[in-house]
Design a protein around this motif. Sequence first.
Motif, mmCIF file in Angstrom:
data_model
loop_
_atom_site.group_PDB
_atom_site.id
_atom_site.type_symbol
_atom_site.label_atom_id
_atom_site.label_comp_id
_atom_site.label_asym_id
_atom_site.label_seq_id
_atom_site.Cartn_x
_atom_site.Cartn_y
_atom_site.Cartn_z
ATOM 1 N N GLN A 47 5.297 -34.489 10.960
ATOM 2 C CA GLN A 47 6.558 -33.435 10.249
ATOM 3 C C GLN A 47 7.306 -34.293 10.352
ATOM 4 O O GLN A 47 8.459 -34.683 9.090
ATOM 5 N N SER A 48 8.040 -34.614 11.476
ATOM 6 C CA SER A 48 9.506 -36.067 10.951
ATOM 7 C C SER A 48 8.756 -36.964 10.345
ATOM 8 O O SER A 48 10.431 -37.477 9.526
ATOM 9 N N ALA A 49 8.042 -37.751 10.562
ATOM 10 C CA ALA A 49 7.390 -38.330 9.577
ATOM 11 C C ALA A 49 7.412 -38.433 8.583
ATOM 12 O O ALA A 49 7.406 -39.124 7.851
ATOM 13 N N LEU A 50 6.922 -36.928 8.232
ATOM 14 C CA LEU A 50 6.628 -36.781 6.604
ATOM 15 C C LEU A 50 7.998 -36.863 5.753
ATOM 16 O O LEU A 50 8.589 -37.304 5.243
ATOM 17 N N ASN A 51 8.880 -36.207 7.115
ATOM 18 C CA ASN A 51 10.730 -35.982 6.245
ATOM 19 C C ASN A 51 11.069 -37.605 6.297
ATOM 20 O O ASN A 51 12.219 -37.819 5.366
ATOM 21 N N GLU A 52 10.450 -38.905 6.972
ATOM 22 C CA GLU A 52 10.825 -39.980 6.527
ATOM 23 C C GLU A 52 10.793 -40.997 5.959
ATOM 24 O O GLU A 52 11.367 -41.451 5.602
ATOM 25 N N LEU A 53 9.425 -40.114 5.496
ATOM 26 C CA LEU A 53 8.199 -41.202 4.482
ATOM 27 C C LEU A 53 9.678 -40.071 2.795
ATOM 28 O O LEU A 53 8.907 -40.456 1.763
ATOM 29 N N ALA A 54 10.119 -39.005 3.163
ATOM 30 C CA ALA A 54 10.196 -38.257 2.250
ATOM 31 C C ALA A 54 9.304 -37.745 0.933
ATOM 32 O O ALA A 54 9.076 -36.507 0.401
ATOM 33 N N LEU A 55 7.898 -36.927 1.535
ATOM 34 C CA LEU A 55 7.238 -37.038 1.549
ATOM 35 C C LEU A 55 6.559 -35.403 1.925
ATOM 36 O O LEU A 55 5.378 -35.013 1.934
ATOM 37 N N GLN A 56 7.738 -34.641 2.849
ATOM 38 C CA GLN A 56 8.138 -33.424 3.868
ATOM 39 C C GLN A 56 7.436 -32.601 2.479
ATOM 40 O O GLN A 56 6.629 -31.420 2.894
ATOM 41 N N ASN A 57 7.775 -32.105 1.011
ATOM 42 C CA ASN A 57 7.292 -31.601 0.064
ATOM 43 C C ASN A 57 6.238 -31.797 -0.380
ATOM 44 O O ASN A 57 5.132 -30.576 -1.665
ATOM 45 N N SER A 58 5.351 -32.797 -0.199
ATOM 46 C CA SER A 58 4.297 -33.351 -1.145
ATOM 47 C C SER A 58 3.161 -33.006 0.485
ATOM 48 O O SER A 58 1.736 -32.862 -0.772
ATOM 49 N N VAL A 59 2.678 -32.892 1.164
ATOM 50 C CA VAL A 59 1.965 -32.989 2.489
ATOM 51 C C VAL A 59 2.425 -31.646 2.875
ATOM 52 O O VAL A 59 3.313 -31.506 3.741
ATOM 53 N N THR A 60 1.016 -30.731 2.998
ATOM 54 C CA THR A 60 1.071 -29.813 3.908
ATOM 55 C C THR A 60 -0.184 -29.835 5.154
ATOM 56 O O THR A 60 -1.338 -29.923 4.646
ATOM 57 N N THR A 61 -0.081 -29.725 6.107
ATOM 58 C CA THR A 61 -0.623 -29.116 7.208
ATOM 59 C C THR A 61 -1.023 -28.128 7.814
ATOM 60 O O THR A 61 -0.358 -27.454 7.936
ATOM 61 N N PHE A 62 -2.421 -27.466 7.070
ATOM 62 C CA PHE A 62 -2.640 -26.586 8.443
ATOM 63 C C PHE A 62 -3.523 -26.650 9.290
ATOM 64 O O PHE A 62 -4.265 -27.372 9.710
ATOM 65 N N THR A 63 -4.049 -25.372 9.799
ATOM 66 C CA THR A 63 -4.956 -25.557 11.379
ATOM 67 C C THR A 63 -6.119 -24.668 10.393
ATOM 68 O O THR A 63 -6.256 -24.000 9.408
ATOM 69 N N MET A 64 -7.295 -24.997 10.732
ATOM 70 C CA MET A 64 -8.305 -23.979 10.814
ATOM 71 C C MET A 64 -8.989 -23.908 12.180
ATOM 72 O O MET A 64 -8.825 -25.102 13.595
ATOM 73 N N SER A 65 -10.164 -23.579 13.601
ATOM 74 C CA SER A 65 -10.565 -22.388 13.876
ATOM 75 C C SER A 65 -11.736 -21.628 13.974
ATOM 76 O O SER A 65 -12.095 -21.159 12.821
#
Length: 452
Positions: free
Chosen positions: A337-355
């Motif tokens: 998420q830190s990298a996404l913030n740096e790339l200004a993509l934080q609002n465009s990328v959603t990360t989620f888990t499954m198991s």
Amino acid sequence: MTTYNGKSRRAFLSLCLKGGASVAALTSLQLQALSNTLNNESLTDYKALVCIFLHGGSDSLNMLVPTSGQHRTNYEQSRQNLVVNDVINLTTKTQFEGGVGLHPSMASLTPLFDNGQLAFVGGVGTLIAPTSLVDYQNKAVSLPGHLFSHNDQQATWMHGQEKISLNTGWGARMLERLNQHSAFTSNISLAGSNPWQSGVQTSPYALSRTGVMKINPLSGYQPQVDHVKSIIDRLLQTHTNSPIQDAYASRLGRSISNVQNMNNLLEQAPVLTTQFSDNDLSQQLAAVAKSLSISSQTTSQRQIFFVSLGGFDTHDEQLTKQPALLSTLATALSEFQSALNELALQNSVTTFTMSDFGRTLTSNGDGTDHGWAGNQLLMGGAVNGGDVHGAMLDQLVGGPLDVGGGRLIPQFSNEQYFAPIAKWFGLSEAEVHELFPNSMNFDAFTLPLFNS
């Protein structure tokens, strides 16, 4: 007969058809390499989904635990020697009786939770219809097939419904519905082939941890990509009586071009100041971040990525294994998420888990066994963070949700979890219901996972 490196054309193509690891990564692109570019004018924004699959069945009910009152007492009595102490108290928007405590190994996630970029989805699992204990005992409703089975439950999560004759995953089906499957960069895996990304017209492009692909079609032969491409081009000029060989040579050549193009783009990727740890999940997500950094140079308006972390089948040594696993997960998520913030993509990328599933409340002495309901994580700037959506299940053995051995019935279906994600990605509500047929049995959009 034309020969290459001492091998005939027929032998060369035969080796390619047999495929090693690197060739398998290329053959997954066959349909994509031949697809025509489709009209993407209907999408004017960019979005990406990153799926993190926790293989083995995560004991996620021990990731979020009650902190006080009767719920804490029930938890301690049920969990016995597996009780988590020194938990991090989370201040959630929704108030839960007994409070919400985060496993101390996941402390690196608290800043993301507090600033609204991280949420949890509680009490979720595979369901076909709302199910009570009486329903389960009397077989009054349809139940997912092969509950508590690794392979079957992994397939159900990735396909988005009971498999039956379905051989496509809901990630791939979303791309196809949005006409975003033609570009090979739209569907990228850092963890090999998987059902979630496999569709009728698309399959995952396999990217290495370093973000660079290598072409090794001949055993003991390590050519440069340009050399292999020249061989393919020469093969294409010589036709055989085998349409299959000719078609395969053509497709392989286009796949190699895709590899060249991807490598050229990645070589131009910006160097991030965000530092990633050297654990496997962090390195996978670092490669995803690198790929996302060049997203504006591709034709993809929508992208899906798949990464994985194994080891969650904690039948033994859970007190040692689980903290290490959760720490790895939390560290990788916070770095990404830190990298996404740096790339200004934080609002465009959603990360989620499954198991696969949750695990039993009861201890087998040194760990837990296969369960049912569990909790998942959802991260990104568009996420309605700082909360637990769904339910904090009362962890009571023999309680009204326990089907036996501390296996708790989910209060929200995995399709209720997927539906808001698919809608955020760009599907209409009608398309979501078609994508997840069982969602018609529930209030599919009851979980407010995203900011409006």
